[in-house]
Design a protein around this motif. Structure first.
Motif, mmCIF file in Angstrom:
data_model
loop_
_atom_site.group_PDB
_atom_site.id
_atom_site.type_symbol
_atom_site.label_atom_id
_atom_site.label_comp_id
_atom_site.label_asym_id
_atom_site.label_seq_id
_atom_site.Cartn_x
_atom_site.Cartn_y
_atom_site.Cartn_z
ATOM 1 N N GLY A 152 -24.186 13.787 -12.786
ATOM 2 C CA GLY A 152 -23.754 12.563 -12.129
ATOM 3 C C GLY A 152 -23.352 12.745 -10.685
ATOM 4 N N SER A 154 -25.243 13.941 -8.179
ATOM 5 C CA SER A 154 -26.344 13.435 -7.360
ATOM 6 C C SER A 154 -26.807 12.097 -7.916
ATOM 7 N N HIS A 155 -26.914 11.105 -7.038
ATOM 8 C CA HIS A 155 -27.351 9.772 -7.436
ATOM 9 C C HIS A 155 -28.757 9.483 -6.931
ATOM 10 N N ASP A 159 -29.663 5.788 -4.767
ATOM 11 C CA ASP A 159 -28.299 5.691 -4.266
ATOM 12 C C ASP A 159 -28.027 6.877 -3.351
ATOM 13 N N TYR A 162 -22.808 10.342 -3.036
ATOM 14 C CA TYR A 162 -22.703 11.518 -3.890
ATOM 15 C C TYR A 162 -21.288 11.619 -4.450
ATOM 16 N N VAL A 164 -18.917 12.520 -8.362
ATOM 17 C CA VAL A 164 -18.810 12.078 -9.748
ATOM 18 C C VAL A 164 -17.350 12.130 -10.184
#
Length: 497
Positions: A152, A154-155, A159, A162, A164
């Motif tokens: 999660g 890296s989007h 998106d 960055y 999480v």
């Protein structure tokens, strides 16, 4: 210089001579890779002791290696195709529950080739402690990259932000499952090296007896999975869905054992108890089921009467299902053992094809009798048999075309991709390169080179979003990464972790 760790991992290219390791020591010479010169006996012994486990001595490229790389490259191509075109063509995307589609072959194909590569990488182990260290480090690297890319943080690619929330991080994923299967299968391989035969006894089944400890390991994984799946009691459970302004709690009624449906299976229960429900995949493919949406088999809004579990998270690469995934690696390592011990094409093909057919027959019987349905999300035993059998058939076909008939040129494209599989997995399948390009936008994040090419060069030209998306994936992604891999191959560059 090729890294044997990459071959052990099964995701990158290494050149190996299958039947001839080097010249006899009385020659006083060792042939080095890429035209290396001669060395004396004393230096040769030091090289063998220190470096043999790091780099197999190579005389020339072999067709067998091309077969391995081509199969690995095919798996990467399938991954990109189904990930990026599956939204347009739901029939090739993962099956919402029971059944098997094109996307469902990707994971077991990876595990199969990992097993084949382990057999070749640990054909000889001069330093046992170094082999254990190598396996442990490779496993930790796979776990690290898996959590970074799929946890999660890296989007990518859409998106550009960055980060999480650690309360929501996803602990499981593709590389994590590969890491577990690799660690167990490779560890069994090196721990049983002293029991490994140099010459097989006569008989078609002798290779199974010779490597019985590998099969015992796979059988233990099978028993753990089956006993847990069919005997574990699954109680009622609940989860919270966070909306824009409110949070809604849903409750799923279970109270049963041995259920193989989406709501009350033991696979999901184990992950909810071990990882926590907030750390599971939030958009499971079962949301495309008829019970959940009128858009079946595509994604769409939930039906008003959709059961509560349609909105629940579920981990497709969870703990219990990953335990049975070890069996996929065990079947792959068997194919590698056949490659090592049987020298003739016909002998190898008889072993490979016969086993593949048996696996396919077992899977079909289990599925169509409803005993154990083929199910990727649960990683059911019939799914293991069906996908491993398919992998064996495809691998055998590649072997015939490339090794027996010598048709290597048509498969160079796949071979190049297979040589740089980890690079393409990160840049392509995880969308890192597309995210980088999208970061250079004009006025709006929707106005980027990636979107412009997809819309104006493909979708608008063909007047079809579905066909345009498919052509974009084929030519702007798969062909692009094939050309990039070919250039890196010509330069002698192979991406390492």
């Amino acid at each position: 210089m090729a890294d044997p760790g990459k071959m052990e991992e099964g995701l990158v290219h290494v050149e190996v001579v299958p039947d001839q390791e080097c010249k006899d020591k009385h020659d006083g010479k060792v042939e080095k890779k890429e035209g290396g010169g001669n060395i004396d006996n004393e230096k040769e012994e030091k090289v063998e002791e220190h470096n043999l486990e790091q780099q197999p001595l190579v005389k020339q490229k072999t067709k067998r290696v091309a077969t391995l790389d081509a199969f690995r490259g095919l798996t990467i191509v399938l991954m990109i195709l189904v990930d990026d075109a599956g939204g347009a063509y739901a029939r090739i995307d993962h099956s919402p529950w029971n059944g098997c589609t094109l996307a469902d072959f990707v994971m077991p194909f990876f595990l199969f080739i990992v097993g084949v590569a382990i057999a070749l990488a640990f054909k000889k182990i001069p330093m046992f402690k170094d082999a254990v260290k190598k396996i442990s480090l490779r496993t930790l690297k796979l776990l690290f990259w898996g959590i970074l890319l799929q946890g999660g943080y890296s989007h990518a690619p859409n998106d550009l932000s960055y980060g999480v929330d650690m309360k929501q991080i996803r602990w499981c994923g593709i590389l994590q499952r590969i890491a577990l299967a690799y660690f167990i299968v490779a560890l069994i391989e090196i721990l049983t090296i002293k029991r490994r035969p140099t010459v097989l006894e006569p008989g078609h089944l002798s290779i199974y007896a010779a490597y019985r400890w590998q099969w015992i390991g796979g059988f233990i994984a099978f028993v753990i999975y089956m006993v847990t799946t069919y005997s574990l009691y699954v109680p009622d459970w609940s989860f919270v869905v966070h909306g824009h302004n409110e949070a809604t709690r849903y409750t799923v009624k279970c109270g049963m054992r041995g259920h193989l449906g989406p709501a009350c299976n033991a696979v999901g229960y184990v992950d909810r108890e071990v990882w926590g429900i907030n750390h599971l995949y939030s958009s499971p493919v079962w949301q495309r089921l008829k019970a959940c949406t009128d858009s079946y088999p595509s994604s769409g809004p939930f039906r008003e009467d959709a059961p509560s579990w349609c909105r629940a998270p579920f981990e497709p690469e969870g703990l219990l299902s990953s335990i049975l995934a070890i069996l996929s690696g065990t079947i792959g390592i068997h194919y590698g053992h056949v490659l090592i011990h049987f020298k003739g094409h016909s002998e190898r093909l008889k072993q490979w094809v016969s086993m593949a057919l048996v696996l396919l027959i077992v899977a079909i019987i289990l599925h169509f009798t409803d005993a154990i349905p083929i199910n990727k999300q649960l990683y059911s035993f019939s799914y293991v048999c069906f996908t491993a059998g398919a992998a064996g058939i495809v691998f055998s076909a590649f072997y015939i075309l490339i090794d027996v008939w010598g048709f290597r040129t048509p498969f160079l494209f796949l071979e190049w991709i297979g040589m740089n599989a980890m690079l393409i997995f990160v840049l392509g399948a995880q969308g890192i390169l597309a995210a980088f390009v999208n970061g250079w936008y004009y006025e709006s994040t929707d106005n980027t080179l990636v979107y412009w090419i997809q819309k104006h060069v493909f979708i608008n030209v063909w007047h079809s979003e579905r066909l345009g998306t498919l052509l974009y994936v084929i030519f702007a992604e798969i062909v692009f990464y094939g050309v990039l891999s070919g250039i890196l191959h010509k330069l002698g560059i192979y991406w390492k972790l």
